[in-house]
Design a protein around this motif. Structure first.
Motif, PDB file in Angstrom:
ATOM      1  N   SER A  55       0.817  -1.220   0.000  1.00  0.00           N
ATOM      2  CA  SER A  55       0.000   0.000   0.000  1.00  0.00           C
ATOM      3  C   SER A  55       0.851   1.270   0.000  1.00  0.00           C
ATOM      4  CB  SER A  55      -0.963   0.019   1.184  1.00  0.00           C
ATOM      5  OG  SER A  55      -0.245   0.034   2.406  1.00  0.00           O
ATOM      6  N   LYS A  56       2.059   1.192   0.562  1.00  0.00           N
ATOM      7  CA  LYS A  56       2.951   2.355   0.604  1.00  0.00           C
ATOM      8  C   LYS A  56       3.963   2.356  -0.542  1.00  0.00           C
ATOM      9  CE  LYS A  56       2.839   3.204   5.549  1.00  0.00           C
ATOM     10  NZ  LYS A  56       3.670   3.384   6.745  1.00  0.00           N
ATOM     11  N   GLY A  57       4.069   1.240  -1.258  1.00  0.00           N
ATOM     12  CA  GLY A  57       5.059   1.144  -2.326  1.00  0.00           C
ATOM     13  C   GLY A  57       6.478   1.134  -1.796  1.00  0.00           C
ATOM     14  N   GLU A  58       6.674   0.493  -0.649  1.00  0.00           N
ATOM     15  CA  GLU A  58       8.003   0.427  -0.039  1.00  0.00           C
ATOM     16  C   GLU A  58       8.512  -1.009  -0.052  1.00  0.00           C
ATOM     17  OE1 GLU A  58       7.586   2.175   3.831  1.00  0.00           O
ATOM     18  OE2 GLU A  58       7.395   4.187   3.007  1.00  0.00           O
ATOM     19  N   LEU A  59       9.809  -1.149  -0.304  1.00  0.00           N
ATOM     20  CA  LEU A  59      10.435  -2.457  -0.369  1.00  0.00           C
ATOM     21  C   LEU A  59      11.728  -2.422   0.440  1.00  0.00           C
ATOM     22  CD1 LEU A  59      10.890  -4.849  -3.226  1.00  0.00           C
ATOM     23  CD2 LEU A  59      12.965  -3.811  -2.365  1.00  0.00           C
ATOM     24  N   VAL A  60      11.997  -3.481   1.177  1.00  0.00           N
ATOM     25  CA  VAL A  60      13.236  -3.618   1.941  1.00  0.00           C
ATOM     26  C   VAL A  60      13.877  -4.948   1.558  1.00  0.00           C
ATOM     27  CG1 VAL A  60      14.290  -3.814   4.223  1.00  0.00           C
ATOM     28  CG2 VAL A  60      12.363  -2.252   3.875  1.00  0.00           C
ATOM     29  N   ILE A  61      15.152  -4.897   1.205  1.00  0.00           N
ATOM     30  CA  ILE A  61      15.918  -6.090   0.891  1.00  0.00           C
ATOM     31  C   ILE A  61      16.923  -6.283   2.019  1.00  0.00           C
ATOM     32  CG2 ILE A  61      17.506  -7.190  -0.732  1.00  0.00           C
ATOM     33  CD1 ILE A  61      16.294  -5.290  -2.894  1.00  0.00           C
ATOM     34  N   GLY A  62      16.820  -7.404   2.721  1.00  0.00           N
ATOM     35  CA  GLY A  62      17.739  -7.718   3.812  1.00  0.00           C
ATOM     36  C   GLY A  62      18.879  -8.586   3.305  1.00  0.00           C
ATOM     37  N   LEU A  63      20.102  -8.172   3.623  1.00  0.00           N
ATOM     38  CA  LEU A  63      21.302  -8.858   3.163  1.00  0.00           C
ATOM     39  C   LEU A  63      22.289  -9.009   4.309  1.00  0.00           C
ATOM     40  CD1 LEU A  63      21.542  -6.342   0.299  1.00  0.00           C
ATOM     41  CD2 LEU A  63      21.384  -8.759  -0.228  1.00  0.00           C
ATOM     42  N   ALA A  97      13.756   0.803  -0.819  1.00  0.00           N
ATOM     43  CA  ALA A  97      13.227   1.472  -2.001  1.00  0.00           C
ATOM     44  C   ALA A  97      11.891   2.101  -1.633  1.00  0.00           C
ATOM     45  CB  ALA A  97      13.039   0.480  -3.143  1.00  0.00           C
ATOM     46  N   SER A  98      11.719   3.350  -2.020  1.00  0.00           N
ATOM     47  CA  SER A  98      10.447   4.057  -1.785  1.00  0.00           C
ATOM     48  C   SER A  98       9.867   4.488  -3.124  1.00  0.00           C
ATOM     49  CB  SER A  98      10.678   5.297  -0.916  1.00  0.00           C
ATOM     50  OG  SER A  98      11.167   4.923   0.347  1.00  0.00           O
ATOM     51  N   GLY A  99       8.548   4.516  -3.184  1.00  0.00           N
ATOM     52  CA  GLY A  99       7.885   4.872  -4.434  1.00  0.00           C
ATOM     53  C   GLY A  99       8.066   3.785  -5.481  1.00  0.00           C
ATOM     54  N   MET A 100       8.031   2.527  -5.042  1.00  0.00           N
ATOM     55  CA  MET A 100       8.236   1.393  -5.947  1.00  0.00           C
ATOM     56  C   MET A 100       7.122   1.314  -6.975  1.00  0.00           C
ATOM     57  SD  MET A 100       8.359  -2.664  -5.019  1.00  0.00           S
ATOM     58  CE  MET A 100       6.619  -2.648  -4.638  1.00  0.00           C
ATOM     59  N   ARG A 101       7.516   1.161  -8.249  1.00  0.00           N
ATOM     60  CA  ARG A 101       6.512   0.977  -9.298  1.00  0.00           C
ATOM     61  C   ARG A 101       6.627  -0.379  -9.967  1.00  0.00           C
ATOM     62  NH1 ARG A 101       8.026   4.505 -14.652  1.00  0.00           N
ATOM     63  NH2 ARG A 101       9.994   3.469 -15.112  1.00  0.00           N
ATOM     64  N   ALA A 102       7.776  -1.059  -9.795  1.00  0.00           N
ATOM     65  CA  ALA A 102       7.944  -2.372 -10.414  1.00  0.00           C
ATOM     66  C   ALA A 102       8.888  -3.217  -9.574  1.00  0.00           C
ATOM     67  CB  ALA A 102       8.497  -2.227 -11.832  1.00  0.00           C
ATOM     68  N   PHE A 103       8.593  -4.509  -9.551  1.00  0.00           N
ATOM     69  CA  PHE A 103       9.434  -5.476  -8.846  1.00  0.00           C
ATOM     70  C   PHE A 103       9.378  -6.779  -9.638  1.00  0.00           C
ATOM     71  CE2 PHE A 103       9.605  -9.002  -5.730  1.00  0.00           C
ATOM     72  CZ  PHE A 103      10.918  -8.841  -5.329  1.00  0.00           C
ATOM     73  N   HIS A 104      10.539  -7.319  -9.961  1.00  0.00           N
ATOM     74  CA  HIS A 104      10.612  -8.565 -10.726  1.00  0.00           C
ATOM     75  C   HIS A 104      11.624  -9.481 -10.041  1.00  0.00           C
ATOM     76  CE1 HIS A 104      10.629 -11.258 -14.174  1.00  0.00           C
ATOM     77  NE2 HIS A 104      11.953 -11.262 -14.069  1.00  0.00           N
ATOM     78  N   LEU A 105      11.245 -10.738  -9.867  1.00  0.00           N
ATOM     79  CA  LEU A 105      12.115 -11.706  -9.208  1.00  0.00           C
ATOM     80  C   LEU A 105      12.089 -13.025  -9.968  1.00  0.00           C
ATOM     81  CD1 LEU A 105      13.816 -12.620  -6.722  1.00  0.00           C
ATOM     82  CD2 LEU A 105      11.656 -13.239  -5.651  1.00  0.00           C
TER      83      LEU A 105
END
Length: 97
Positions: A16-24, A36-44
């Motif tokens: 809903s917020k378009g936020e993504l966190v990648i933990g490494l 990432a903020s304001g995410m418009r696309a994600f591909h995995l």
């Protein structure tokens, strides 16, 4: 960005917020995050074309792709890719260009 051999632990998306966190985990075994903020696309992809691995081969970006959006690509040692397009990225301090 030099993230070779870093280990991918998790990916979290708050849709809903378009936020993504990648933990490494970095080369020194320290947990780090890419945000990432304001995410418009994600591909995995997770096909393991080169064999199973949770380690990164290389990171490309973030680089501007459209006005106001950048792309970050994480290429895995398994031959798979994780690609995010977003308005902004926050990277661990030791890898910022």
């Amino acid at each position: 960005m030099n993230m070779h051999d870093w280990v991918l632990l998790k990916i979290e998306i708050e849709w809903s917020k378009g936020e993504l966190v990648i933990g490494l985990v970095d080369a020194g075994s320290t947990p780090v995050e890419i945000k990432a903020s304001g995410m418009r696309a994600f591909h995995l992809e997770r096909g393991h074309a080169w064999g199973e691995s949770s380690s990164l081969y290389e990171a490309i970006g973030p680089m501007e792709v459209d006005s106001g959006f950048s792309r970050l690509s994480l290429m895995m040692q398994s031959g798979d890719a994780l690609v995010v397009e977003a308005e902004s990225f926050v990277l661990p301090a030791d890898i910022v260009r």
